[in-house]
Design an enzyme around this catalytic site. Structure first.
Site, PDB file in Angstrom:
ATOM      1  N   HIS A  69      -5.330   2.664  20.194  1.00 62.48           N
ATOM      2  CA  HIS A  69      -5.228   1.348  20.881  1.00 62.48           C
ATOM      3  C   HIS A  69      -4.186   0.559  20.292  1.00 62.48           C
ATOM      4  O   HIS A  69      -3.515   0.763  19.232  1.00 62.48           O
ATOM      5  CB  HIS A  69      -6.419   0.356  20.991  1.00 62.48           C
ATOM      6  CG  HIS A  69      -6.967   0.004  19.460  1.00 62.48           C
ATOM      7  ND1 HIS A  69      -7.507   0.947  18.698  1.00 62.48           N
ATOM      8  CD2 HIS A  69      -6.376  -0.811  18.682  1.00 62.48           C
ATOM      9  CE1 HIS A  69      -7.658   0.204  17.625  1.00 62.48           C
ATOM     10  NE2 HIS A  69      -6.996  -0.812  17.601  1.00 62.48           N
ATOM     11  N   HIS A 144       2.001  -2.328  18.126  1.00 61.27           N
ATOM     12  CA  HIS A 144       1.986  -0.835  17.606  1.00 61.27           C
ATOM     13  C   HIS A 144       0.555  -0.146  18.084  1.00 61.27           C
ATOM     14  O   HIS A 144      -0.455  -0.921  18.444  1.00 61.27           O
ATOM     15  CB  HIS A 144       2.169  -0.524  16.414  1.00 61.27           C
ATOM     16  CG  HIS A 144       1.075  -1.262  15.556  1.00 61.27           C
ATOM     17  ND1 HIS A 144       1.114  -2.737  15.229  1.00 61.27           N
ATOM     18  CD2 HIS A 144      -0.115  -0.712  14.767  1.00 61.27           C
ATOM     19  CE1 HIS A 144      -0.346  -2.654  14.549  1.00 61.27           C
ATOM     20  NE2 HIS A 144      -0.701  -1.403  14.354  1.00 61.27           N
TER      21      HIS A 144
HETATM   22  P1  A2P Z   1      -4.043  -1.906  13.901  1.00 63.25           P
HETATM   23  O1  A2P Z   1      -4.317  -3.103  15.125  1.00 63.25           O
HETATM   24  O2  A2P Z   1      -2.977  -1.925  13.089  1.00 63.25           O
HETATM   25  O3  A2P Z   1      -4.643  -0.615  14.077  1.00 63.25           O
HETATM   26  P2  A2P Z   1     -10.575  -2.034  11.207  1.00 63.25           P
HETATM   27  O4  A2P Z   1     -10.595  -0.655  11.670  1.00 63.25           O
HETATM   28  O5  A2P Z   1      -9.654  -2.282   9.852  1.00 63.25           O
HETATM   29  O6  A2P Z   1     -11.880  -2.696  11.102  1.00 63.25           O
HETATM   30  O7  A2P Z   1      -9.458  -2.877  12.183  1.00 63.25           O
HETATM   31  C1  A2P Z   1      -9.636  -2.795  13.484  1.00 63.25           C
HETATM   32  C2  A2P Z   1      -8.637  -3.046  14.286  1.00 63.25           C
HETATM   33  O8  A2P Z   1      -8.122  -4.286  14.214  1.00 63.25           O
HETATM   34  C3  A2P Z   1      -7.742  -2.128  13.905  1.00 63.25           C
HETATM   35  O9  A2P Z   1      -6.771  -1.874  15.373  1.00 63.25           O
HETATM   36  C4  A2P Z   1      -6.748  -2.936  13.118  1.00 63.25           C
HETATM   37  O10 A2P Z   1      -5.157  -2.743  12.888  1.00 63.25           O
HETATM   38  C5  A2P Z   1      -6.925  -4.207  13.614  1.00 63.25           C
HETATM   39  N1  A2P Z   1      -6.872  -5.235  12.516  1.00 63.25           N
HETATM   40  C6  A2P Z   1      -7.869  -5.435  11.478  1.00 63.25           C
HETATM   41  N2  A2P Z   1      -7.531  -6.429  10.775  1.00 63.25           N
HETATM   42  C7  A2P Z   1      -6.446  -7.085  11.146  1.00 63.25           C
HETATM   43  C8  A2P Z   1      -5.451  -8.299  10.859  1.00 63.25           C
HETATM   44  N3  A2P Z   1      -5.965  -9.128   9.882  1.00 63.25           N
HETATM   45  N4  A2P Z   1      -4.716  -8.673  11.777  1.00 63.25           N
HETATM   46  C9  A2P Z   1      -4.253  -7.843  12.858  1.00 63.25           C
HETATM   47  N5  A2P Z   1      -4.909  -6.919  13.179  1.00 63.25           N
HETATM   48  C10 A2P Z   1      -6.058  -6.452  12.615  1.00 63.25           C
END
Ligand code: A2P
Length: 213
Positions: A69, A144
């Site tokens: 995603h 991304h």
């Molecule tokens: P990303 O969008 O780069 O893939 P996690 O697996 O760490 O719990 O995170 C769930 C999703 O949310 C992942 O897609 C992750 O990164 C995104 N994410 C986690 N923390 C943040 C943050 N502080 N800011 C933006 N996106 C985040």
């Protein structure tokens, strides 16, 4: 169409349909196989703390983080700043559950993360949070899809790694052109950052939705 009754999710984003998840995973796996075997990569293997004789198995180095995603707003069930406001935005309510095509323009890796760069359309930018970039970079630069993370690394790092590459380019550091692969041109940006610009961007069928976990 209001979501005020709904509880705040973990995050909002575009979720790739399963056939495009397969397509992207298989493309990423081809890329990692090819890259890991290139002499140019082995020359910089120290970035990945690998042995130049043996190389690194990049497919094992990065572990998969589940459904592919592109996160728009990370809400952390409402703990994150602006989560509730985001959820109540008209564009968010209207687009919720709707299909959208994500344009994937490059694949990249660093010693921490592997991802695909997303080029957002004007309509998709309407769903992009104002404060996502936090730098002097165009809105949407951070967009991304996380493809995998090195051991102990959280996926939030992927967007930060991408921003670093984009900031470098903006400062005129074009990177070292390595070679043209079947999929596109490969560039090395230093400190273990590699980017493959796709000759033919992937237009991935996706759905704007949220994840509760
Ligand atoms: P990303 O969008 O780069 O893939 P996690 O697996 O760490 O719990 O995170 C769930 C999703 O949310 C992942 O897609 C992750 O990164 C995104 N994410 C986690 N923390 C943040 C943050 N502080 N800011 C933006 N996106 C985040």
């Amino acid at each position: 169409n209001t979501m005020s009754e709904t509880s705040v999710p973990f995050f909002f984003g575009w979720f790739l349909s399963s056939s495009y998840q397969d397509k992207l995973r298989s493309m990423a796996s081809d890329f990692l196989k090819i890259l890991g075997n290139l002499d140019a990569f082995k020359k910089h293997i120290g970035d990945f703390s690998g042995d130049p004789e043996k190389g690194v198995d990049l497919e094992q180095y990065f572990s998969d983080k589940g459904v592919l995603h592109c996160t728009t707003k990370f809400c952390d069930y409402g703990k994150e700043q602006g989560a509730k406001e985001y959820m109540e935005k008209q564009e968010v309510c209207e687009s919720y559950g709707r299909a959208s095509e994500l344009e994937l323009t490059a694949l990249f890796i660093t010693p921490r993360t592997a991802g695909a760069q997303v080029s957002l359309s004007e309509a998709q930018l309407q769903l992009w949070p104002e404060d996502s970039e936090k730098e002097d970079l165009p809105r949407g630069s951070r967009a991304h899809v996380t493809l995998g993370c090195a051991e102990g690394v959280e996926p939030v790092q992927t967007g930060l790694d991408l921003l670093e590459i984009i900031a470098q380019k903006k400062q005129g550091e074009e990177g070292e052109k390595i070679q043209d692969l079947d999929l596109g041109a490969l560039t090395y940006y230093g400190k273990g950052a590699w980017m493959l610009s796709l000759k033919e961007p992937i237009r991935a069928q996706s759905c704007f939705s949220s994840y509760y976990g």
